[in-house]
Design an enzyme around this catalytic site. Structure first.
Site, PDB file in Angstrom:
ATOM      1  N   ASP A  37      -6.508  88.495  31.058  1.00 52.93           N
ATOM      2  CA  ASP A  37      -6.630  87.312  31.909  1.00 52.93           C
ATOM      3  C   ASP A  37      -7.083  87.687  33.319  1.00 52.93           C
ATOM      4  O   ASP A  37      -7.770  86.913  33.991  1.00 52.93           O
ATOM      5  CB  ASP A  37      -5.287  86.582  31.959  1.00 52.93           C
ATOM      6  N   HIS A  52       3.312  81.041  29.750  1.00 53.60           N
ATOM      7  CA  HIS A  52       2.207  81.743  30.412  1.00 53.60           C
ATOM      8  C   HIS A  52       1.853  80.943  31.668  1.00 53.60           C
ATOM      9  O   HIS A  52       1.057  80.016  31.626  1.00 53.60           O
ATOM     10  CB  HIS A  52       1.023  81.814  29.428  1.00 53.60           C
ATOM     11  N   CYS A  89      -8.397  81.752  39.891  1.00 58.18           N
ATOM     12  CA  CYS A  89      -8.576  80.433  39.295  1.00 58.18           C
ATOM     13  C   CYS A  89     -10.016  80.002  39.527  1.00 58.18           C
ATOM     14  O   CYS A  89     -10.452  79.912  40.676  1.00 58.18           O
ATOM     15  CB  CYS A  89      -7.613  79.439  39.940  1.00 58.18           C
ATOM     16  N   ASN A 106      -2.424  84.746  37.455  1.00 55.00           N
ATOM     17  CA  ASN A 106      -1.152  84.705  36.735  1.00 55.00           C
ATOM     18  C   ASN A 106       0.000  85.038  37.678  1.00 55.00           C
ATOM     19  O   ASN A 106      -0.196  85.666  38.715  1.00 55.00           O
ATOM     20  CB  ASN A 106      -1.149  85.773  35.635  1.00 55.00           C
TER      21      ASN A 106
END
Lengths: 329, 329
Positions: free
Chosen positions: B33, B224, B257, B266
């Site tokens: 991620d 998550h 983002c 995250n």
């Protein structure tokens, strides 16, 4: 919950079902706790404009400055001028830190509503911070209360290093209780619990609140968390579940930690207000106006502030489908 | 609690009294991620070294990469090589995202243990993210499960935009339930709940978990969260109180983002582990070794990461009295 889940716990530490209309008071401390640590002097006019923007966004309590020695904290040498410049919106309460009678005499001549006393719960931190033992510090407070009362001001009792001391390590909740009792015996009701260097954790928050509930149930706690280790808002969830409805925070997450380069300061006001609203609490604060005040503060400071909501926008800052690149996962 | 306190709440949202030995599983997702959003390609050797450092710190589950098209996500085009290079510490579980049968065939030839499916709960986000409707996406999954089963791999079912969609706004928990049921009917037990753009809040976390408990109580949820709006760890406190014991996070808070420049990715692994330990949970992770892995990641990325504990150190990083300048208040 399925297998692998933790068994049920006996009590709440964060609110599940928040009663309709439950209110949390947010006290903005950036103009004091944040500005005091900046290298560059923020112009007085700019400090006043930021405080006024915060008040217009609906903040009802602002710690505007500190009446410490201008030599010790030159960034706040303009305490009188800042207080004189803040417009009084309805219900606005202005507070300022006051370390001793000399500071109280200065504060008494201003429009400040609340004088904030502070004493470290750690002997080593106390000597380092104000060059006096805990007992010597407490001995300075009765004259402050007299001066404040004569001037028609309220007094708040603050405790520093409540949740840990960078020099001594763990702080005994009874050391906090001892200072709280001293304040109570002076007739003080408002108790500010300072997480001075960001050592508060869910465990320590619960331990301190339990000790205070037992010893001084008549006092009203405010939690003053720093986000030094990223867990400031997690601690707020614990505080809310424990029934605490008053929190200090700084606009944009202004401030820092003298013990850790790059570490952030107080919990961020916009992020706190966003969390409170999204947990079901009312604050009386307009989040969009608050974000605008944070942006103004960022321009005044001239560096990026750690606040997240000011960067990402509120939850429903929607995007057009054409806005963004695809990112799988 | 004194006056002004919120009345008692009917249930827990964060653990008060954590049972001795209560364990929380932390799944490191930074290598997938986080790296996928970096502009510069992180050298394969460096990715492997970071994963190995994380495993040595005690992380028992790592989402190492993604078998999406290398054209769509060039940063993860080295999926096979990364997986081949990771040393297996005892108990280590390696996972990777797999969007379709082609990805599953690639993953089946590696040492990956778990193939992670993902489907957005929002129609608009689904089309934007994988260029397919929800139904079209789900239709790709039965062949993946067949390939995985034949290769002796487990399958995890992921849902994206669980707590809100940047295009559509609020997401109905029943849209999440529908995908979860589809996974359950394929024999999948592990359910990953993705806060894809950081819209999760205490209210939405509780609503989604309640809907899933009702509909698919046999499934094991992993939360998550992204820290896009600063409240990621506050949401973890809510998850813990709701009995969820599995969380995804990224080392150093790696990631970002695509919808908000400057917003973080995250929740940060070290900050999460610090919070868990300080709330009373065991994770099997060595925080100091984890911080060292975060510092290595920061050097590899070449920019400051948002993690806080890596800057401030653990709680008892004590200081000498001569260390620091006095800062009143």
């Amino acid at each position: 919950m399925p297998a692998n889940a933790v068994p049920d716990h006996p009590a709440a530490t964060a609110p599940v079902s928040v009663p309709e209309g439950a209110f949390v008071e947010v006290c903005e401390v950036g103009p004091r706790d944040g500005f005091q640590i900046e290298r560059a002097f923020i112009p007085t006019k700019e400090k006043i404009a930021i405080a006024n923007a915060l008040a217009k966004a609906g903040i009802k309590k602002i710690q505007a400055t500190s009446f410490v020695s201008p030599r010790a904290v030159p960034q706040l040498a303009d305490a009188e001028d800042v207080l004189a410049g803040i417009e009084r919106t309805p219900g606005l309460v202005l507070t300022a830190l006051v370390p001793n009678a000399r500071g109280a005499e200065r504060a008494a001549r201003t429009q400040v509503d609340v004088m904030g006393l502070f004493c470290s719960a750690s002997e080593t931190h106390s000597r380092k911070n104000v060059n006096a033992s805990i007992d010597e510090t407490l001995a300075r407070f009765p004259p402050v209360v007299e001066i404040a009362t004569a001037a028609g001001k309220r007094v708040q009792g603050g405790v520093a290093t409540v949740f840990g001391c960078p020099f001594e390590g763990e702080v005994d909740p009874q050391a906090v209780v001892r200072i709280a009792r001293f304040y109570r015996d002076l007739g003080i009701v408002d108790l500010n619990l300072g997480d001075t260097t960001g050592m508060a954790t869910p465990r320590t928050v619960r331990a301190v609140l339990a000790a205070l509930r037992e010893a001084v149930p008549e006092m009203k706690p405010t939690l003053h968390f720093h986000n030094t280790r990223g867990v400031g808002l997690a601690n707020v969830m614990v505080g809310l579940a424990e029934g605490v409805t008053r929190y200090d925070s700084s606009v944009g997450g202004l401030g820092g930690c003298p013990f850790a380069a790059g570490a952030t300061g107080n919990i961020c006001t916009e992020d706190l207000v966003y969390l409170l609203h999204e947990t079901g609490y009312e604050t009386g604060i307009d989040l969009d106006a608050l974000i605008a005040a944070a942006e103004r503060t960022e321009r005044a400071i001239g560096r990026e502030l750690p606040g997240q909501v000011m960067k990402a926008g509120p939850r429903f800052a929607r995007h057009s489908v054409d806005d963004v690149a695809t990112a799988a996962g």
